[in-house]
Design an enzyme around this catalytic site. Structure first.
Site, mmCIF file in Angstrom:
data_model
loop_
_atom_site.group_PDB
_atom_site.id
_atom_site.type_symbol
_atom_site.label_atom_id
_atom_site.label_comp_id
_atom_site.label_asym_id
_atom_site.label_seq_id
_atom_site.Cartn_x
_atom_site.Cartn_y
_atom_site.Cartn_z
ATOM 1 N N GLY A 46 33.672 32.630 36.922
ATOM 2 C CA GLY A 46 35.058 32.501 36.489
ATOM 3 C C GLY A 46 35.922 32.065 37.664
ATOM 4 O O GLY A 46 35.585 32.335 38.818
ATOM 5 N N GLN A 51 43.562 30.744 42.575
ATOM 6 C CA GLN A 51 42.514 30.805 43.599
ATOM 7 C C GLN A 51 42.302 29.467 44.301
ATOM 8 O O GLN A 51 41.706 29.410 45.367
ATOM 9 C CB GLN A 51 41.182 31.249 42.974
ATOM 10 C CG GLN A 51 41.198 32.680 42.479
ATOM 11 C CD GLN A 51 39.847 33.054 41.912
ATOM 12 O OE1 GLN A 51 39.585 32.830 40.735
ATOM 13 N NE2 GLN A 51 38.977 33.613 42.738
ATOM 14 N N CYS A 94 34.465 38.670 43.396
ATOM 15 C CA CYS A 94 35.460 37.616 43.228
ATOM 16 C C CYS A 94 35.260 36.587 44.333
ATOM 17 O O CYS A 94 35.033 36.965 45.481
ATOM 18 C CB CYS A 94 36.858 38.237 43.328
ATOM 19 S SG CYS A 94 38.192 37.045 43.157
ATOM 20 N N LEU A 95 35.354 35.315 43.978
ATOM 21 C CA LEU A 95 35.189 34.262 44.987
ATOM 22 C C LEU A 95 36.280 34.340 46.055
ATOM 23 O O LEU A 95 36.088 33.845 47.163
ATOM 24 C CB LEU A 95 35.197 32.878 44.322
ATOM 25 C CG LEU A 95 34.006 32.608 43.376
ATOM 26 C CD1 LEU A 95 34.206 31.292 42.634
ATOM 27 C CD2 LEU A 95 32.688 32.615 44.135
ATOM 28 N N HIS A 136 39.427 39.785 34.220
ATOM 29 C CA HIS A 136 39.502 39.601 35.672
ATOM 30 C C HIS A 136 40.273 38.312 36.002
ATOM 31 O O HIS A 136 41.162 38.313 36.856
ATOM 32 C CB HIS A 136 38.064 39.549 36.227
ATOM 33 C CG HIS A 136 37.941 39.192 37.674
ATOM 34 N ND1 HIS A 136 37.387 40.046 38.611
ATOM 35 C CD2 HIS A 136 38.284 38.068 38.357
ATOM 36 C CE1 HIS A 136 37.409 39.445 39.803
ATOM 37 N NE2 HIS A 136 37.946 38.249 39.666
ATOM 38 N N GLU A 137 39.929 37.214 35.289
ATOM 39 C CA GLU A 137 40.596 35.934 35.573
ATOM 40 C C GLU A 137 42.070 35.978 35.172
ATOM 41 O O GLU A 137 42.927 35.434 35.876
ATOM 42 C CB GLU A 137 39.883 34.776 34.860
ATOM 43 C CG GLU A 137 38.426 34.586 35.240
ATOM 44 C CD GLU A 137 38.162 34.603 36.733
ATOM 45 O OE1 GLU A 137 39.023 34.163 37.505
ATOM 46 O OE2 GLU A 137 37.085 35.090 37.127
ATOM 47 N N HIS A 140 44.293 37.438 37.773
ATOM 48 C CA HIS A 140 44.667 36.511 38.853
ATOM 49 C C HIS A 140 45.998 35.821 38.555
ATOM 50 O O HIS A 140 46.757 35.499 39.462
ATOM 51 C CB HIS A 140 43.600 35.423 39.023
ATOM 52 C CG HIS A 140 42.422 35.821 39.875
ATOM 53 N ND1 HIS A 140 42.537 36.124 41.210
ATOM 54 C CD2 HIS A 140 41.103 35.943 39.588
ATOM 55 C CE1 HIS A 140 41.339 36.414 41.704
ATOM 56 N NE2 HIS A 140 40.439 36.317 40.736
#
Ligand code: NI
Length: 172
Positions: A46, A51, A94-95, A136-137, A140
């Site tokens: 995701g 991000q 998370c990235l 989660h996304e 953000h």
């Protein structure tokens, strides 16, 4: 398509609230395509526009395990319209928080309304891993990272380590 640089915490752009997409046009479609390419390359399941430094309400996801079962989801202006009373705990990563993981409790199932890449209104009922990923996304887009769901002790420990890694990288 292009691979975009992924911001890592701590970064004020990851803490900002993203703006609604006015129209899903070619610019947004290109952003979605670039985000998917960036996510697959990372690799991740995701990615949210903040991000990659874009403060707009766009997320992409794919929980397929192999290249053969790729099933990309592209969403603009996602909104949770229903959430289950039952919760689920997943160890999230998370990235933008590389190499750190933590257990986060979220509703086990959610219904999400969004605009697809053609600007059409759609709704999905997400369960299991996808329910976790979409929540989660979406976090953000409101400047919330998974570490914000952890204890302040754990969050601060992770942020200190990330800051140290960043400073070391900058010093090189
Ligand atoms: Ni993330």
């Amino acid at each position: 398509m292009a691979i975009l640089p992924i911001l890592t915490a701590p970064d004020p752009r990851l803490k900002a609230k993203a703006a609604r997409v006015a129209t899903v046009d070619d610019r947004i479609r290109t952003l979605m395509a670039d985000m998917l390419e960036t996510m697959y390359k990372a690799p991740g399941i995701g990615l949210a526009a903040p991000q990659v430094g874009v403060g707009e309400r766009v997320i992409v996801m794919d929980t397929g395990k192999t290249e053969e079962d790729r099933n990309p989801l592209r969403m603009a202006n996602p909104e949770i319209v229903w959430a289950s009373d039952e919760d689920n705990t997943y160890e999230e990563g998370c990235l933008s928080v590389p190499e750190h993981y933590g257990n986060v409790v979220r509703p086990k199932e959610v219904k999400v309304r969004y605009l697809d890449q053609d600007g059409a209104a759609r709704e999905i009922h997400a369960d299991g891993l996808l329910a976790t990923v979409v929540q989660h996304e979406m976090d953000h887009l409101d400047g919330i990272l998974f570490i914000d769901h952890l204890s302040s002790l754990k969050r601060n420990m992770i942020l200190r380590k990330l800051l140290k890694t960043k400073r070391e990288a900058e010093a090189e």
